[in-house]
Design a protein around this motif. Structure first.
Motif, PDB file in Angstrom:
ATOM      1  N   ASP A 140       0.816  -1.210   0.000  1.00 20.89           N
ATOM      2  CA  ASP A 140       0.000   0.000   0.000  1.00 20.89           C
ATOM      3  C   ASP A 140       0.849   1.259   0.000  1.00 20.89           C
ATOM      4  O   ASP A 140       0.331   2.370  -0.164  1.00 20.89           O
ATOM      5  N   GLU A 141       2.182   1.150   0.160  1.00 18.53           N
ATOM      6  CA  GLU A 141       3.066   2.312   0.128  1.00 18.53           C
ATOM      7  C   GLU A 141       3.779   2.435  -1.218  1.00 18.53           C
ATOM      8  O   GLU A 141       3.908   3.522  -1.771  1.00 18.53           O
ATOM      9  N   ASP A 142       4.256   1.292  -1.769  1.00 17.25           N
ATOM     10  CA  ASP A 142       5.130   1.339  -2.936  1.00 17.25           C
ATOM     11  C   ASP A 142       4.387   1.623  -4.231  1.00 17.25           C
ATOM     12  O   ASP A 142       5.014   1.855  -5.277  1.00 17.25           O
ATOM     13  N   PHE A 143       3.050   1.591  -4.220  1.00 13.56           N
ATOM     14  CA  PHE A 143       2.286   1.916  -5.433  1.00 13.56           C
ATOM     15  C   PHE A 143       1.700   3.329  -5.376  1.00 13.56           C
ATOM     16  O   PHE A 143       0.979   3.743  -6.274  1.00 13.56           O
ATOM     17  N   ARG A 144       2.010   4.101  -4.323  1.00 14.05           N
ATOM     18  CA  ARG A 144       1.359   5.404  -4.117  1.00 14.05           C
ATOM     19  C   ARG A 144       1.752   6.416  -5.190  1.00 14.05           C
ATOM     20  O   ARG A 144       0.934   7.243  -5.573  1.00 14.05           O
ATOM     21  N   ASP A 145       3.015   6.389  -5.677  1.00 16.15           N
ATOM     22  CA  ASP A 145       3.403   7.371  -6.693  1.00 16.15           C
ATOM     23  C   ASP A 145       3.010   6.921  -8.097  1.00 16.15           C
ATOM     24  O   ASP A 145       3.194   7.650  -9.070  1.00 16.15           O
ATOM     25  N   GLY A 146       2.463   5.720  -8.248  1.00  9.68           N
ATOM     26  CA  GLY A 146       1.965   5.244  -9.541  1.00  9.68           C
ATOM     27  C   GLY A 146       3.034   4.703 -10.464  1.00  9.68           C
ATOM     28  O   GLY A 146       2.720   4.085 -11.496  1.00  9.68           O
TER      29      GLY A 146
ATOM     30  N   GLU B 227      -6.958   9.060  -5.785  1.00 10.08           N
ATOM     31  CA  GLU B 227      -6.601   9.711  -4.529  1.00 10.08           C
ATOM     32  C   GLU B 227      -6.443   8.686  -3.403  1.00 10.08           C
ATOM     33  O   GLU B 227      -5.539   8.792  -2.559  1.00 10.08           O
ATOM     34  N   GLU B 228      -7.326   7.652  -3.394  1.00  6.96           N
ATOM     35  CA  GLU B 228      -7.271   6.654  -2.320  1.00  6.96           C
ATOM     36  C   GLU B 228      -6.006   5.818  -2.412  1.00  6.96           C
ATOM     37  O   GLU B 228      -5.423   5.429  -1.400  1.00  6.96           O
ATOM     38  N   ILE B 229      -5.558   5.552  -3.658  1.00 10.55           N
ATOM     39  CA  ILE B 229      -4.318   4.791  -3.838  1.00 10.55           C
ATOM     40  C   ILE B 229      -3.127   5.638  -3.390  1.00 10.55           C
ATOM     41  O   ILE B 229      -2.232   5.170  -2.679  1.00 10.55           O
ATOM     42  N   VAL B 230      -3.150   6.904  -3.806  1.00 12.63           N
ATOM     43  CA  VAL B 230      -2.050   7.821  -3.439  1.00 12.63           C
ATOM     44  C   VAL B 230      -1.995   8.019  -1.929  1.00 12.63           C
ATOM     45  O   VAL B 230      -0.919   8.124  -1.329  1.00 12.63           O
ATOM     46  N   ASP B 231      -3.183   7.987  -1.283  1.00 11.84           N
ATOM     47  CA  ASP B 231      -3.225   8.175   0.167  1.00 11.84           C
ATOM     48  C   ASP B 231      -2.855   6.903   0.915  1.00 11.84           C
ATOM     49  O   ASP B 231      -2.866   6.877   2.151  1.00 11.84           O
ATOM     50  N   GLY B 232      -2.603   5.812   0.225  1.00 11.91           N
ATOM     51  CA  GLY B 232      -2.171   4.564   0.870  1.00 11.91           C
ATOM     52  C   GLY B 232      -3.304   3.791   1.502  1.00 11.91           C
ATOM     53  O   GLY B 232      -3.082   3.078   2.489  1.00 11.91           O
ATOM     54  N   ASN B 233      -4.529   3.907   0.952  1.00  8.66           N
ATOM     55  CA  ASN B 233      -5.671   3.143   1.472  1.00  8.66           C
ATOM     56  C   ASN B 233      -5.429   1.655   1.160  1.00  8.66           C
ATOM     57  O   ASN B 233      -5.500   1.217   0.008  1.00  8.66           O
ATOM     58  N   ALA B 234      -5.122   0.876   2.214  1.00 12.37           N
ATOM     59  CA  ALA B 234      -4.760  -0.531   2.030  1.00 12.37           C
ATOM     60  C   ALA B 234      -5.889  -1.337   1.388  1.00 12.37           C
ATOM     61  O   ALA B 234      -5.675  -2.160   0.499  1.00 12.37           O
ATOM     62  N   LYS B 235      -7.110  -1.077   1.876  1.00 14.87           N
ATOM     63  CA  LYS B 235      -8.249  -1.847   1.350  1.00 14.87           C
ATOM     64  C   LYS B 235      -8.421  -1.602  -0.143  1.00 14.87           C
ATOM     65  O   LYS B 235      -8.626  -2.528  -0.931  1.00 14.87           O
ATOM     66  N   MET B 236      -8.355  -0.313  -0.588  1.00 16.40           N
ATOM     67  CA  MET B 236      -8.539   0.011  -1.991  1.00 16.40           C
ATOM     68  C   MET B 236      -7.364  -0.514  -2.834  1.00 16.40           C
ATOM     69  O   MET B 236      -7.528  -0.965  -3.963  1.00 16.40           O
ATOM     70  N   THR B 237      -6.161  -0.409  -2.256  1.00 17.46           N
ATOM     71  CA  THR B 237      -4.988  -0.901  -3.000  1.00 17.46           C
ATOM     72  C   THR B 237      -5.078  -2.410  -3.230  1.00 17.46           C
ATOM     73  O   THR B 237      -4.831  -2.922  -4.340  1.00 17.46           O
TER      74      THR B 237
END
Length: 909
Positions: free
Chosen positions: A73-79, A130-140
């Motif tokens: 959930d952290e390493d995919f935040r910058d896309g 936005e949810e991915i960038v914010d590190g939302n584990a469930k959404m990721t």
């Protein structure tokens, strides 16, 4: 444009039903799942399992690009790694990412990734950048699961099932043979680890010792499977054994992700196995056909050798010199007909059946028709067989004629010898007697006696003229009949004739000498002269009678022996008159004795005019009396023999008049059966085999007839007016009957073979037979062009009389009647209908299968063939594949394309 920002909508993720490929099935599955709710938390154990599994899955692809992630959930935040992951798993390029570190740059990169996912037919609901960038584990986790579904699971389909069901069905099939494994889902069924081990063992049995695993030790089982998969199958460890064992219900998505990695790892082996199976099937057909061809060639060669060896023997019509030698030839011919030829008739029939079966199998497998070696076609066999039967025709009749001729010759030779011996015995001493000069010193009475004696001799000589002529006539007949010992007969006959001429000349000379002195001789004993004149012909009559009574006879019918008996009875009726003549002759002799005694005349010696004394007459008369009853017995014995022969004729005729019509009736019934077949093909086949058995069961009647025929032949009976059937007719009819029923059975077996190989239903086969029979008006087993067109129209083919219909009909006729014979057989009709309704392997399919085994190369190596195919079929291919000549050829490369096309007759190896 996909809406990633619908913040107030319920949270869902997964491919929509509108996606391409297998997406509809996956979408349906996802729509039915009870997925995470936006406002609810995942079960902690499930979230842990998903994190570990999804992270390992992502890294298994990212490592191909030389990177990985640590925290999903952290390493995919910058896309950036998200876009890189999509490029690796899709093989496509995404838009160039933005390298800035501001939030807006990260949101734009994530949106590019989400846009790419949407372009693949996946509808993302409630997942925003936005949810991915914010590190939302469930959404990721939800997004990664969507990617896994689309790119790892969606295209899995077994028997047109949805992705999840297809993957489950694949697992069930692969693990079915293993004890203690029962895969029903993607959670509980995998807890004991046996299912993972079974999947590996099924595909790579050398990596797992499955029989040593225990169901009550799940941790060991799971660790064993995960470690083997990571070490040998390049499948990263995606779960910990303890996490699965200590969870009441393992996370389904984590298990599915892990299992899909096994599916993709083994999918290549599955394709290779499918390709190998197809090739094995094709090669097995080819090998079986080659065995059948070799069997045909050997059987044809053996049969032709036998025919070519037998024909010269049958064509040898050079007669032997003796009856015994000819009777041996006749017995050899009977052995040939009874013992040697019947198995060859069966071999010839079996050869035709094997040839038809082979051609049917070749047509069914799209192989070129079998062309036997030169001189070994079925037509060549038939031509040789016709030559054999032509040579055989008349051979037995020739043998019997030669035997009759030799029998006649032996009879004539014996008759010649008998008459010649009698004549030679009579002429013995006659030349010496005629050369005597006794008349020079004889008295008048002696001279007169000599004259009378000479007259009696001349009378006797004249009486023997007929016998000499008979001897010459018999010798002439023996010469005309080419008697083998004619030289000795001619020599003896010439000696007799020369002697006869000499006797005639000497007789004439002696008469002249006696007549010259006759004037000086006056006294003559008239009684002696009369005795001599009457005794000589009577003596000659008795000699002829004895000769006739001892004469041999040959008859062949009851009428002939009855004629001889009648002639003998006629002869016996003359005996009383002959006896009176005998008494009269003896009375003359007695009167001479009485006169001599009464006049005291001393008679010196016997009657000077004849050597036939009363004792001789009485002795010969007694011999005649003895020979008459012997002749009676011989004639009666021959009459009994001819009566026995007549019984044999009637006995044979009675049986032949039953067997002959029975064979004809059976031939007609087989013709009706082959046209009016009802029920299933198996029913028809059983019926025909039962019918064949009834024919075979009738064989003892034929054997009985053969025995009766043997008795007739041994009795040398040459004709039979009580029947029109000869043994030859019966044999030929029987052979034709056995051949016809065997061919009819083979036709039905070939129809079954065609039906089973082409998948034709019984109803279709019955429909084809009914249609064909309906238009086969003359029941000839074939249709003319117009009848065939009507049959096609009845089956729904558009071949009406217009340009398009005529073209279609001409195309079909070129298939069913390639030789333009003008007729369509039922087998050709069935072959055409089977090709129209079923699919078969093609050369292109075989080439594609070899390409799979070769790893997409244009050639294949011997090592690859031995690895992928059974040993015998691998060596079969290696021995027949030509070296590959392409520019990309490697050492030992083999050309599988030309080999595959050659299997179907499309080119030469």
């Amino acid at each position: 444009m996909v809406d990633y920002h619908a913040a107030n909508q319920p949270y869902q993720y997964g491919p929509s039903s509108g996606g391409n490929g297998g997406g509809g099935g996956v979408g349906d599955y996802m729509a039915q799942e009870d997925d995470w709710d936006r406002d609810l938390l995942l079960d902690p154990a499930w979230e842990k399992q998903q994190r570990k599994t999804f992270t390992a899955w992502c890294n298994s692809h990212l490592r191909k690009a030389g990177t990985q992630i640590e925290n999903i959930d952290e390493d995919f935040r910058d896309g950036l790694k998200l876009m890189l992951l999509l490029e690796v798993i899709s093989g496509e390029r995404l838009p160039k990412p933005e390298r800035g570190k501001m939030r807006v740059h990260k949101i734009n990169n994530v949106n590019k990734a989400l846009d790419f996912i949407a372009s693949k037919g996946v509808k993302l609901v409630s997942i925003g950048a936005e949810e991915i960038v914010d590190g939302n584990a469930k959404m990721t986790l939800g997004m990664i699961w969507t990617i896994i579904l689309r790119f790892a699971i969606q295209d899995i389909s077994v028997e047109e099932t949805s992705a999840k069901e297809g993957l489950l069905l694949w697992c069930q099939r692969k693990t079915a043979p293993y004890k203690n494994v029962n895969v029903q889902n993607f959670h509980i069924s995998w807890k004991d680890g046996l299912a993972f081990n079974a999947l590996i063992h099924r595909h790579r049995p050398e990596l797992i010792e499955y029989d040593k695993l225990r169901k009550d030790d799940p941790v060991t089982n799971l660790n064993n499977a995960f470690e083997v998969a990571e070490k040998y199958l390049d499948i990263p460890k995606m779960l910990d054994a303890e996490d699965i064992v200590n969870t009441a219900r393992p996370d389904e998505k984590a298990i599915m992700t892990y299992v899909s990695s096994f599916y993709h790892a083994f999918s290549g082996a599955q394709k290779a196995e499918t390709a190998a199976n197809r090739i094995c099937k094709v090669l097995a057909v080819n090998q079986e056909n080659e065995h059948l061809m070799e069997d045909y060639e050997k059987l044809a060669s053996d049969l032709l050798v036998w025919i070519r060896r037998t024909i010269p023997w049958l064509e040898d019509r050079v007669p032997q010199k003796t009856i015994q030698e000819m009777q041996q030839k006749l017995e050899d011919f009977r052995d040939y007909r009874r013992v040697h030829k019947p198995p060859k008739v069966q071999e010839k029939c079996q050869l035709e059946i094997n040839f038809n079966t082979l051609q049917t199998k070749l047509r069914l497998s799209n192989r070129p028709a079998f062309m036997p070696s030169e001189g070994k076609m079925v037509s060549d066999i038939n031509n040789s067989w016709q030559h054999l039967e032509q040579a055989e025709k008349g051979f037995e009749e020739w043998l019997l004629n030669v035997i009759r001729r030799l029998e006649r010759l032996d009879h004539l030779a014996e008759k010649f010898g008998q008459k010649a011996s009698i004549h030679e015995a009579w002429t013995d001493g006659k030349e010496a007697m005629l050369k005597q000069k006794d008349y020079e010193t004889a008295t008048l009475s002696d001279i007169k006696a000599l004259i009378r004696k000479h007259e009696a001799f001349e009378s006797d000589l004249a009486a023997h003229q007929d016998r000499v002529e008979q001897i010459a006539a018999i010798a002439q007949e023996l010469n005309e009949l080419d008697y083998y010992d004619s030289p000795s007969v001619n020599t003896r006959c010439q000696k007799i004739c020369d002697q006869w001429d000499a006797l005639g000349s000497l007789t004439h000379s002696r008469r002249e000498a006696l007549e010259k002195t006759e004037k000086q001789l006056e006294t003559i004993d008239q009684l002696h002269l009369e005795y001599a004149k009457r005794a000589a012909p009577f003596n000659n009559w008795m000699e002829s009678a004895m000769e006739d009574l001892q004469d041999m006879f040959i008859v062949h019918t009851i009428e002939e022996i009855e004629g001889l008996i009648a002639a003998h009875d006629q002869f016996k009726s003359t005996l009383p008159d002959a006896d009176k003549e005998r008494e009269a002759i003896l009375a003359i002799h007695g009167e001479a004795q009485r006169i001599a005694e009464s006049n005291h005349i001393k008679l010196l010696g016997s009657n000077p005019y004849t050597t036939v004394t009363p004792q001789i007459i009485n002795s010969k008369w007694e011999k005649v009396q003895q020979l008459v009853p012997k002749r009676d017995d011989a004639l009666l014995e021959e009459q009994s023999k001819q009566q026995s022969n007549e019984r044999l004729r009637r006995q044979f005729a009675s049986q032949a008049n039953i067997v002959g019509p029975w064979i004809q009736t059976k031939m007609e019934e087989i013709g009706r059966i082959s046209i009016e077949m009802n029920g299933t093909l198996e029913d028809q086949l059983n019926h025909l085999k039962q019918y064949e058995q009834s024919i075979v069961d009738y064989k003892p009647n034929l054997d009985l007839l053969e025995q009766q025929h043997q008795l007739i032949q041994e009795a040398l009976i040459f004709d039979n007016k009580h029947t029109n059937y000869t043994m030859e007719h019966i044999r030929v009819g029987w052979e034709q009957l056995l051949t016809t029923i065997a061919r009819t059975i083979n036709e039905v077996e070939n129809q079954i073979l065609t039906r089973d190989a082409k998948g034709i239903s019984q109803e279709q086969m019955q429909e084809f037979r009914a249609s064909f029979n309906h238009f086969d008006k003359d029941h000839g087993g074939a249709l003319g062009p117009e009848e065939f067109k009507a049959c096609l129209i009845s089956l729904g083919y558009d071949v009406e009389n217009d340009r398009q219909g005529d073209a279609e009909f001409n195309r079909i006729m070129s298939v069913v009647d390639p030789n333009n014979s003008g007729i369509v057989t039922f087998q050709a009709f069935i072959d055409f209908m089977s090709r129209e309704t079923t699919d078969t392997d093609t050369a292109d399919q075989v080439i594609a299968s070899f390409k799979v085994l070769a790893g997409d190369k244009n050639f294949i190596t011997a090592e690859e063939l031995r690895r992928e195919l059974p040993p015998d079929q691998a060596e079969y291919c290696i021995a027949r594949m030509a070296p590959y000549q392409g520019p990309d050829a490697a050492p030992g490369a083999l050309d599988y394309k030309s080999f595959s096309t050659a299997l179907y007759g499309e080119s030469d190896l």
